[in-house]
Scaffold this motif. Structure first.
Motif, mmCIF file in Angstrom:
data_model
loop_
_atom_site.group_PDB
_atom_site.id
_atom_site.type_symbol
_atom_site.label_atom_id
_atom_site.label_comp_id
_atom_site.label_asym_id
_atom_site.label_seq_id
_atom_site.Cartn_x
_atom_site.Cartn_y
_atom_site.Cartn_z
ATOM 1 N N THR A 1 9.746 -31.721 -37.352
ATOM 2 C CA THR A 1 10.143 -32.562 -36.231
ATOM 3 C C THR A 1 8.896 -33.021 -35.462
ATOM 4 N N PRO A 2 9.056 -33.982 -34.567
ATOM 5 C CA PRO A 2 7.922 -34.353 -33.719
ATOM 6 C C PRO A 2 7.352 -33.164 -32.955
ATOM 7 N N LEU A 3 8.198 -32.191 -32.625
ATOM 8 C CA LEU A 3 7.707 -31.010 -31.919
ATOM 9 C C LEU A 3 6.772 -30.190 -32.800
ATOM 10 N N HIS A 4 7.058 -30.119 -34.082
ATOM 11 C CA HIS A 4 6.115 -29.468 -35.010
ATOM 12 C C HIS A 4 4.754 -30.173 -34.955
ATOM 13 N N TYR A 5 4.795 -31.501 -34.970
ATOM 14 C CA TYR A 5 3.550 -32.265 -34.963
ATOM 15 C C TYR A 5 2.776 -32.039 -33.661
ATOM 16 N N ALA A 6 3.492 -32.034 -32.546
ATOM 17 C CA ALA A 6 2.828 -31.822 -31.259
ATOM 18 C C ALA A 6 2.240 -30.424 -31.173
ATOM 19 N N ALA A 7 2.950 -29.452 -31.719
ATOM 20 C CA ALA A 7 2.452 -28.074 -31.715
ATOM 21 C C ALA A 7 1.191 -27.955 -32.564
ATOM 22 N N LYS A 8 1.192 -28.622 -33.719
ATOM 23 C CA LYS A 8 0.001 -28.611 -34.568
ATOM 24 C C LYS A 8 -1.190 -29.243 -33.864
ATOM 25 N N ALA A 9 -0.910 -30.281 -33.072
ATOM 26 C CA ALA A 9 -1.971 -30.960 -32.334
ATOM 27 C C ALA A 9 -2.362 -30.208 -31.068
ATOM 28 N N ARG A 10 -1.622 -29.138 -30.757
ATOM 29 C CA ARG A 10 -1.906 -28.267 -29.604
ATOM 30 C C ARG A 10 -1.875 -29.049 -28.290
ATOM 31 N N GLN A 11 -0.887 -29.906 -28.183
ATOM 32 C CA GLN A 11 -0.740 -30.743 -26.993
ATOM 33 C C GLN A 11 0.384 -30.207 -26.114
ATOM 34 N N ALA A 12 0.023 -29.390 -25.137
ATOM 35 C CA ALA A 12 1.024 -28.763 -24.278
ATOM 36 C C ALA A 12 1.842 -29.800 -23.513
ATOM 37 N N GLU A 13 1.193 -30.846 -23.031
ATOM 38 C CA GLU A 13 1.911 -31.868 -22.269
ATOM 39 C C GLU A 13 2.962 -32.556 -23.123
ATOM 40 N N THR A 14 2.602 -32.864 -24.366
ATOM 41 C CA THR A 14 3.554 -33.506 -25.266
ATOM 42 C C THR A 14 4.668 -32.552 -25.646
ATOM 43 N N LEU B 1 8.622 -33.342 -25.003
ATOM 44 C CA LEU B 1 9.620 -33.346 -26.076
ATOM 45 C C LEU B 1 10.778 -32.398 -25.762
ATOM 46 N N VAL B 2 10.445 -31.214 -25.278
ATOM 47 C CA VAL B 2 11.501 -30.248 -24.949
ATOM 48 C C VAL B 2 12.372 -30.777 -23.822
ATOM 49 N N GLU B 3 11.769 -31.439 -22.846
ATOM 50 C CA GLU B 3 12.538 -32.016 -21.748
ATOM 51 C C GLU B 3 13.533 -33.056 -22.262
ATOM 52 N N PHE B 4 13.219 -33.676 -23.372
ATOM 53 C CA PHE B 4 14.110 -34.672 -23.957
ATOM 54 C C PHE B 4 15.022 -34.076 -25.032
ATOM 55 N N GLY B 5 15.065 -32.756 -25.112
ATOM 56 C CA GLY B 5 16.020 -32.112 -26.008
ATOM 57 C C GLY B 5 15.497 -31.663 -27.344
ATOM 58 N N ALA B 6 14.185 -31.555 -27.522
ATOM 59 C CA ALA B 6 13.640 -31.091 -28.795
ATOM 60 C C ALA B 6 14.064 -29.653 -29.075
ATOM 61 N N ASN B 7 14.393 -29.382 -30.313
ATOM 62 C CA ASN B 7 14.833 -28.049 -30.732
ATOM 63 C C ASN B 7 13.622 -27.158 -30.986
ATOM 64 N N ILE B 8 13.384 -26.201 -30.112
ATOM 65 C CA ILE B 8 12.206 -25.341 -30.264
ATOM 66 C C ILE B 8 12.363 -24.356 -31.412
ATOM 67 N N TYR B 9 13.584 -24.229 -31.938
ATOM 68 C CA TYR B 9 13.829 -23.279 -33.030
ATOM 69 C C TYR B 9 13.898 -23.965 -34.394
ATOM 70 N N ALA B 10 13.667 -25.275 -34.445
ATOM 71 C CA ALA B 10 13.723 -25.992 -35.717
ATOM 72 C C ALA B 10 12.702 -25.414 -36.692
ATOM 73 N N ARG B 11 13.104 -25.303 -37.946
ATOM 74 C CA ARG B 11 12.214 -24.742 -38.972
ATOM 75 C C ARG B 11 11.922 -25.794 -40.027
ATOM 76 N N ASP B 12 10.660 -25.831 -40.450
ATOM 77 C CA ASP B 12 10.271 -26.793 -41.468
ATOM 78 C C ASP B 12 10.509 -26.207 -42.852
ATOM 79 N N GLN B 13 10.009 -26.874 -43.886
ATOM 80 C CA GLN B 13 10.268 -26.417 -45.251
ATOM 81 C C GLN B 13 9.577 -25.089 -45.564
ATOM 82 N N ARG B 14 8.666 -24.676 -44.707
ATOM 83 C CA ARG B 14 8.022 -23.368 -44.862
ATOM 84 C C ARG B 14 8.653 -22.327 -43.944
#
Length: 276
Positions: free
Chosen positions: A182-195, A199-212
């Motif tokens: 998800t975009p939240l995975h990408y933001a986490a990889k980029a280590r962008q706390a503000e982003t 994303l979470v404020e707009f409903g991003a799922n913090i528990y989403a899991r990728d293919q790994r």
């Protein structure tokens, strides 16, 4: 001394015509004379680069205008499938973008296996004004290319928070998935706390899991601001503001999303709940 040719790895100046050269280097008078002498404006190099592509890559708006007025194909594609509008958005040349659009450039060209949309390109470079203009003309928020995912994925991966906010306010799917990322995975990889927070404020799922089977927090470094932000959201329930935003978005759909940021969301939610 001539400026070196710097676009990509394919082709060389030896394969470019004088029209390509003049368009790229902003040689307006020379280009005007070449056109007057009958030089073809739609001639392509071996990588299908047209003079219009060249002018857009360098943000040469006067040359873009000359070429378009002389009949340059506004939606010509190069070997990678990119149109001149893609190149102008990548360069962040709002003037070139406007000229192309005024001459009928397609905002949502069909994606190929090798290309991104104009909106992807604008988000990749953090070209906020180009993003704003494209969104106002109906650029597809959910167009997904092979390498990047949606424009929201691109903006998050490239750490352009202003573009992320603009896309979310326009109704981008905050939980869009590319290979389960998800975009939240990408933001986490980029280590962008503000982003991440946005994303979470707009409903991003913090528990989403990728293919790994990894969650966004698994891509942060311990004790980093991004990790602390995600850990805090894991420990605490969503705030009224967050719940309100998600509820209103789900209730109203994308057509009303542009005004949500201007509303008193908690009061709106209370009013909504009182009628249930």
């Amino acid at each position: 001394m001539e400026d070196p040719y710097v676009f990509g790895d394919i082709g060389s100046w030896a394969e470019r015509t004088e029209v390509h050269k003049a368009a790229s280097q902003g040689l307006v008078d020379q280009l005007r004379q070449l056109i007057a002498d009958g030089a073809p404006v739609n001639i392509v190099a071996v990588d299908s680069i047209t003079p219009l592509h060249e002018a857009c890559i360098r943000g040469q708006s006067q040359c873009v205008r000359l070429l378009l007025d002389a009949g340059a194909q506004v939606d010509a594609r190069n070997v990678d499938g990119s149109t001149p509008l893609c190149e102008a958005c990548s360069a962040g040349s709002l003037e070139c973008v406007r000229l192309l659009l005024d001459h009928g450039a397609t905002v949502n060209p069909a994606l190929t296996s090798r290309t991104a949309s104009p909106l992807h390109e604008a988000c990749m470079g953090g070209q906020v004004e180009c993003v704003r203009l494209l969104l106002s003309l109906g650029a597809s928020l959910e167009a997904s290319d092979l390498y990047h995912g949606t424009p929201l994925h691109v903006a998050c991966a490239n750490q352009h928070t202003a573009c992320v906010r603009m896309l979310l306010n326009a109704g981008a799917n905050v939980n869009a998935s590319r290979l389960h990322e998800t975009p939240l995975h990408y933001a986490a990889k980029a280590r962008q706390a503000e982003t991440v927070e946005l994303l979470v404020e707009f409903g991003a799922n913090i528990y989403a899991r990728d293919q790994r089977e990894r969650r966004p927090v698994d891509y942060t470094t311990p004790d980093s601001p991004a990790a602390a932000c995600l850990r805090a959201y894991e420990r605490a329930p969503l705030t009224l503001q967050q719940l309100s935003r998600v509820a209103v978005r789900n209730k109203l759909g994308t057509r009303a999303l542009e005004v949500i940021g201007q509303l008193d969301i908690p009061k709106l939610l209370i009013g909504y709940l009182s009628f249930q």
